[in-house]
Design a protein around this motif. Structure first.
Motif, short mmCIF file in Angstrom:
data_model
loop_
_atom_site.label_atom_id
_atom_site.label_comp_id
_atom_site.label_asym_id
_atom_site.label_seq_id
_atom_site.Cartn_x
_atom_site.Cartn_y
_atom_site.Cartn_z
N GLU A 146 -7.29 26.43 11.60
CA GLU A 146 -8.03 25.95 10.44
C GLU A 146 -7.03 25.54 9.37
N MET A 147 -7.22 24.37 8.78
CA MET A 147 -6.34 23.93 7.70
C MET A 147 -6.78 24.65 6.43
N ILE A 148 -5.90 25.52 5.92
CA ILE A 148 -6.28 26.34 4.77
C ILE A 148 -5.58 25.91 3.48
N HIS A 149 -4.63 24.99 3.58
CA HIS A 149 -3.90 24.57 2.39
C HIS A 149 -3.37 23.15 2.58
N ILE A 150 -3.53 22.33 1.55
CA ILE A 150 -2.98 20.96 1.56
C ILE A 150 -2.42 20.68 0.18
N GLU A 151 -1.19 20.18 0.15
CA GLU A 151 -0.58 19.72 -1.10
C GLU A 151 -0.18 18.27 -0.93
N LYS A 152 -0.51 17.46 -1.92
CA LYS A 152 -0.22 16.03 -1.87
C LYS A 152 1.06 15.73 -2.65
N PHE A 153 1.90 14.89 -2.07
CA PHE A 153 3.16 14.50 -2.69
C PHE A 153 3.27 12.98 -2.68
N SER A 154 4.08 12.46 -3.59
CA SER A 154 4.26 11.01 -3.67
C SER A 154 5.34 10.52 -2.71
N SER A 155 6.16 11.44 -2.18
CA SER A 155 7.21 11.01 -1.25
C SER A 155 7.27 11.94 -0.04
N ARG A 156 7.72 11.37 1.07
CA ARG A 156 7.90 12.16 2.28
C ARG A 156 8.93 13.26 2.04
N SER A 157 9.97 12.92 1.32
CA SER A 157 11.04 13.87 1.03
C SER A 157 10.50 15.12 0.34
N MET A 169 0.84 -1.19 0.00
CA MET A 169 0.00 0.00 0.00
C MET A 169 0.88 1.24 0.00
N GLU A 170 0.60 2.14 -0.93
CA GLU A 170 1.37 3.36 -1.04
C GLU A 170 0.75 4.45 -0.17
N THR A 171 1.59 5.14 0.57
CA THR A 171 1.12 6.19 1.46
C THR A 171 1.24 7.54 0.77
N ASP A 172 0.22 8.37 0.94
CA ASP A 172 0.29 9.75 0.44
C ASP A 172 0.95 10.60 1.51
N HIS A 173 1.66 11.61 1.05
CA HIS A 173 2.37 12.51 1.95
C HIS A 173 1.88 13.92 1.66
N TYR A 174 1.64 14.67 2.72
CA TYR A 174 1.04 15.99 2.58
C TYR A 174 1.86 17.07 3.29
N PHE A 175 1.94 18.21 2.62
CA PHE A 175 2.40 19.46 3.25
C PHE A 175 1.13 20.27 3.46
N TYR A 176 0.94 20.79 4.65
CA TYR A 176 -0.29 21.54 4.94
C TYR A 176 0.05 22.84 5.65
N VAL A 177 -0.90 23.77 5.58
CA VAL A 177 -0.75 25.06 6.27
C VAL A 177 -1.99 25.29 7.12
#
Length: 91
Positions: free
Chosen positions: A50-61, A1-9
């Motif tokens: 409040e979470m105002i921004h989320i970006e999805k990435f394929s890697s933790r790095s 199972m592949e995990t999604d990685h997120y940067f959020y603000v």
């Protein structure tokens, strides 16, 4: 199972921004708002956030690189970044 990685603000109650990394944005927001998240968001003056921004990435790095870059920006630059990203979503 592949995990999604997120940067959020988060936009905190004291009108500051907090950038972070997670694999589960909903859980992470609950942690911040319950006072068990990052030290920065434990202050009652910053909650609720409040979470105002989320970006999805394929890697933790990649996600943590985005977080690091965001944290180095000035407030004015952070606001421009968030505005640009939100306008890209709507186009």
């Amino acid at each position: 199972m592949e995990t999604d990685h997120y940067f959020y603000v988060l936009h905190c109650k004291d009108d500051t921004f907090y950038g972070g990394y997670t694999t589960d944005p909903a859980r992470r927001l609950k942690e911040h708002n319950s006072g068990t998240g990052a030290k920065y968001t434990r202050l009652s003056s910053r909650l609720p956030a409040e979470m105002i921004h989320i970006e999805k990435f394929s890697s933790r790095s990649d996600a943590t690189k985005a977080e690091y870059a965001f944290k180095k920006l000035t407030r004015k630059q952070k606001m421009a970044y968030l505005k640009k990203k939100s306008s890209n979503k709507s186009s």
